[in-house]
Design a protein around this motif. Structure first.
Motif, mmCIF file in Angstrom:
data_model
loop_
_atom_site.group_PDB
_atom_site.id
_atom_site.type_symbol
_atom_site.label_atom_id
_atom_site.label_comp_id
_atom_site.label_asym_id
_atom_site.label_seq_id
_atom_site.Cartn_x
_atom_site.Cartn_y
_atom_site.Cartn_z
ATOM 1 N N GLN A 1 -19.334 30.702 -8.466
ATOM 2 C CA GLN A 1 -19.602 31.620 -9.576
ATOM 3 C C GLN A 1 -18.287 32.230 -10.025
ATOM 4 O O GLN A 1 -17.532 32.794 -9.224
ATOM 5 N N PHE A 2 -18.003 32.090 -11.315
ATOM 6 C CA PHE A 2 -16.795 32.641 -11.923
ATOM 7 C C PHE A 2 -17.190 33.826 -12.792
ATOM 8 O O PHE A 2 -18.139 33.745 -13.584
ATOM 9 N N THR A 3 -16.444 34.937 -12.678
ATOM 10 C CA THR A 3 -16.741 36.134 -13.458
ATOM 11 C C THR A 3 -15.436 36.790 -13.891
ATOM 12 O O THR A 3 -14.474 36.847 -13.112
ATOM 13 N N VAL A 4 -15.402 37.269 -15.120
ATOM 14 C CA VAL A 4 -14.248 38.045 -15.589
ATOM 15 C C VAL A 4 -14.722 39.427 -16.024
ATOM 16 O O VAL A 4 -15.846 39.604 -16.511
ATOM 17 N N PHE A 5 -13.833 40.419 -15.847
ATOM 18 C CA PHE A 5 -14.146 41.821 -16.121
ATOM 19 C C PHE A 5 -13.065 42.434 -17.000
ATOM 20 O O PHE A 5 -11.909 41.968 -17.006
ATOM 21 N N ASP A 6 -13.439 43.535 -17.707
ATOM 22 C CA ASP A 6 -12.445 44.271 -18.477
ATOM 23 C C ASP A 6 -11.863 45.396 -17.628
ATOM 24 O O ASP A 6 -12.189 45.544 -16.436
ATOM 25 N N ALA A 7 -11.038 46.253 -18.246
ATOM 26 C CA ALA A 7 -10.333 47.299 -17.513
ATOM 27 C C ALA A 7 -11.270 48.340 -16.914
ATOM 28 O O ALA A 7 -10.917 49.021 -15.941
ATOM 29 N N ASP A 8 -12.486 48.461 -17.472
ATOM 30 C CA ASP A 8 -13.464 49.419 -16.966
ATOM 31 C C ASP A 8 -14.404 48.800 -15.927
ATOM 32 O O ASP A 8 -15.360 49.446 -15.493
ATOM 33 N N GLY A 9 -14.141 47.550 -15.548
ATOM 34 C CA GLY A 9 -14.986 46.874 -14.574
ATOM 35 C C GLY A 9 -16.256 46.302 -15.154
ATOM 36 O O GLY A 9 -17.160 45.890 -14.414
ATOM 37 N N VAL A 10 -16.356 46.268 -16.472
ATOM 38 C CA VAL A 10 -17.532 45.713 -17.137
ATOM 39 C C VAL A 10 -17.422 44.188 -17.164
ATOM 40 O O VAL A 10 -16.377 43.630 -17.528
ATOM 41 N N GLN A 11 -18.500 43.538 -16.782
ATOM 42 C CA GLN A 11 -18.520 42.072 -16.793
ATOM 43 C C GLN A 11 -18.484 41.547 -18.217
ATOM 44 O O GLN A 11 -19.294 41.941 -19.056
ATOM 45 N N LEU A 12 -17.530 40.661 -18.488
ATOM 46 C CA LEU A 12 -17.389 40.081 -19.826
ATOM 47 C C LEU A 12 -18.044 38.703 -19.929
ATOM 48 O O LEU A 12 -18.604 38.355 -20.964
ATOM 49 N N ALA A 13 -17.937 37.921 -18.874
ATOM 50 C CA ALA A 13 -18.515 36.571 -18.877
ATOM 51 C C ALA A 13 -18.673 36.110 -17.440
ATOM 52 O O ALA A 13 -17.913 36.513 -16.548
ATOM 53 N N SER A 14 -19.678 35.274 -17.203
ATOM 54 C CA SER A 14 -19.920 34.750 -15.865
ATOM 55 C C SER A 14 -20.578 33.386 -15.975
ATOM 56 O O SER A 14 -21.338 33.135 -16.925
ATOM 57 N N GLU A 15 -20.279 32.510 -15.019
ATOM 58 C CA GLU A 15 -20.852 31.166 -15.050
ATOM 59 C C GLU A 15 -20.981 30.624 -13.629
ATOM 60 O O GLU A 15 -20.073 30.782 -12.816
ATOM 61 N N ILE A 16 -22.126 30.016 -13.358
ATOM 62 C CA ILE A 16 -22.334 29.306 -12.091
ATOM 63 C C ILE A 16 -22.087 27.824 -12.331
ATOM 64 O O ILE A 16 -22.612 27.239 -13.289
ATOM 65 N N THR A 17 -21.280 27.229 -11.468
ATOM 66 C CA THR A 17 -20.915 25.820 -11.586
ATOM 67 C C THR A 17 -21.100 25.149 -10.234
ATOM 68 O O THR A 17 -20.928 25.779 -9.190
ATOM 69 N N TYR A 18 -21.442 23.868 -10.272
ATOM 70 C CA TYR A 18 -21.619 23.099 -9.040
ATOM 71 C C TYR A 18 -20.677 21.897 -9.050
ATOM 72 O O TYR A 18 -20.519 21.216 -10.074
ATOM 73 N N SER A 19 -20.061 21.653 -7.901
ATOM 74 C CA SER A 19 -19.205 20.478 -7.715
ATOM 75 C C SER A 19 -20.037 19.427 -6.993
ATOM 76 O O SER A 19 -20.348 19.574 -5.809
ATOM 77 N N ILE A 20 -20.414 18.364 -7.699
ATOM 78 C CA ILE A 20 -21.459 17.466 -7.200
ATOM 79 C C ILE A 20 -20.929 16.159 -6.612
ATOM 80 O O ILE A 20 -21.676 15.217 -6.404
#
Length: 464
Positions: A128-147
């Motif tokens: 799971q990849f997630t990025v946040f702004d300076a206030d700790g608010v989640q901007l985007a997230s994605e679950i990925t699988y390596s198959i």
């Protein structure tokens, strides 16, 4: 089949296609998919690794791979010599330049989390990849699988067929359908595969790319032979054997086909062992290898191709292309009908698949009919069924390196057995593939690349 043969053979770094190459690709795809506004607002990036990735991520360099991916590096282009300096720079500065454009604060201990006993529902290799702004608010997230084999899919793509929008001339789903096409059209497996490939790309490009892959395989063998280090990295301190074995075999100027005891009919197999050991020692040390179809099984197809090119006398570039087209076609069927992921079906999916592909390719270039080629692939796969994936210490060293050498010899034997028959056999390749899939589903998770069962717990070892 909408997968290309070239999808089955990709260039990347060791030690694992599913645990190193896949996570690097997934991280790069996520960070590069962010729009400019989101990227500009990002001040923190976090990665969580689950299941097999979490359990064996350190030994497989998964933690390093996702950092490189977030930085925008591609596994096919980054050089092994660059990795240590890049990671050291991140560690020392406490920063990471994401997507190669924006620098953010980065704490490896906090921002790369290995969940040692927690899994995501879709596949054993979850991220799971997630990025946040300076206030700790989640901007985007994605679950990925390596198959497996470096292939990555998002959570939304997981249950969809692993295909593309490519047009295909010959649409087959299994080996029986492929054989029927060969029979009715009077063509080889390589010819059927080639006619699909040229629907998507120019013939000269395909041929050049296949020969480039072959050259990288040869370079990998040579690099493994020339290594001066005596042990592989990691706490196991496994001894490198390829350089010493090469010196022994080439003593007095001997080559593959000259020198040695003339009465030793199996001397050639010593060289096959060498080729496989050289590749997998390179892979274990994070070197540049070809996923074939995975990194854990990367030595088998190169070893068998070296056997063919060194010990048989009718080798041409066209024959190399025929080998790769045939092997790739078998790999595509196995991947789409079962799996090539050790975390999903055990080592039968990695070493077993590579052994089957190599046997098919060798049988084809030695003059086998499509039926004999399918027979060779089945024999090779059948005798790898049930093999567990139990890397000691989470490292792709024991038993992985030797398994490649043994499977390379097994592939050669399977091809030669098939060529001495008439193509008839009781078990079809499709039945063997389905058996592998079902066996993998029944296999306990501790035997599927978690290092919690099998040899991984039977061997006393230092902390790695």
């Amino acid at each position: 089949m909408a997968l290309s043969v070239l999808d089955m053979f990709s260039i990347g770094l060791g030690p694992s296609s599913s645990h190193t190459v896949g996570p690097m690709r997934a991280a790069a795809q996520f960070i590069n998919s962010l729009d400019a506004e989101t990227l500009e607002s990002t001040t923190r990036a976090k990665v969580e690794l689950f299941g097999s990735l979490g359990a064996t991520g350190v030994g497989h360099h998964s933690d390093t791979a996702v950092i490189l991916g977030l930085a925008g590096y591609d596994p096919a282009r980054i050089l092994p010599a660059q990795v240590d300096d890049i990671i050291a720079g991140v560690q020392e500065s406490g920063t990471l330049e994401i997507a190669g454009t924006k620098t953010i604060a980065f704490d490896r201990a906090q921002d790369v989390v290995l969940n040692l006993s927690k899994s995501l529902p879709g596949h054993p290799n979850g991220m799971q990849f997630t990025v946040f702004d300076a206030d700790g608010v989640q901007l985007a997230s994605e679950i990925t699988y390596s198959i497996g084999g470096g292939f990555v899919v998002t959570e939304d793509e997981l249950d969809k067929p692993l295909t593309t929008e490519r047009k295909v001339k010959h649409d087959y789903r299994n080996a029986d359908q492929l054989l029927e096409m060969c029979r009715t059209q009077g063509k080889s497996i390589a010819e059927i595969t080639w006619e699909n490939e040229i629907e998507w790309r120019k013939p000269d490009e395909i041929r050049a790319d296949i020969l480039h892959i072959w050259q990288v395989m040869q370079d990998c063998v040579q690099s493994g032979i020339e290594r001066t280090e005596t042990t592989l990295p990691g706490g196991l301190k496994v001894t490198r054997r390829a350089p010493k074995l090469y010196k022994q075999l080439s003593e007095g100027g001997a080559t593959e086909t000259t020198g040695g005891n003339a009465k030793d009919a199996l001397r050639g197999l010593e060289w096959v062992n060498l080729y496989a050991l050289a590749v997998n020692e390179e892979n274990a040390s994070g070197g540049r290898v070809v996923t074939a179809p995975t990194n854990g099984a990367a030595g088998i197809i190169p070893a068998v191709m070296h056997y063919y090119s060194r010990f048989l006398d009718d080798v041409t570039d066209e024959k190399i292309v025929e080998f790769m087209l045939t092997a790739g076609a078998i790999g595509i069927i196995i991947k789409t009908q079962a799996s090539i992921s050790g975390a999903e079906v055990g080592c039968q999916g990695e070493v077993g698949s590579a052994c089957s592909m190599a046997a098919a390719g060798l049988a084809a270039v030695m003059g086998g009919t499509p039926v004999e080629v399918e027979d060779a692939a089945e024999v090779a796969l059948e005798h790898n069924l049930g093999m567990t994936c139990d890397p000691v210490g989470g490292l792709v060293q024991i038993p992985c390196i030797e398994r490649n050498a043994i499977a390379s010899v097994k592939a050669i034997n399977a091809a030669r057995l098939a060529l001495h028959g008439d193509g008839s056999h009781k078990v079809s390749l499709d039945q063997a593939i389905e058996t592998m899939r079902a066996t993998g589903a029944d296999m306990m998770d501790k035997y599927k690349e978690t290092s919690r069962g099998g040899l991984a717990v039977a061997v006393t070892r230092p902390e790695c």
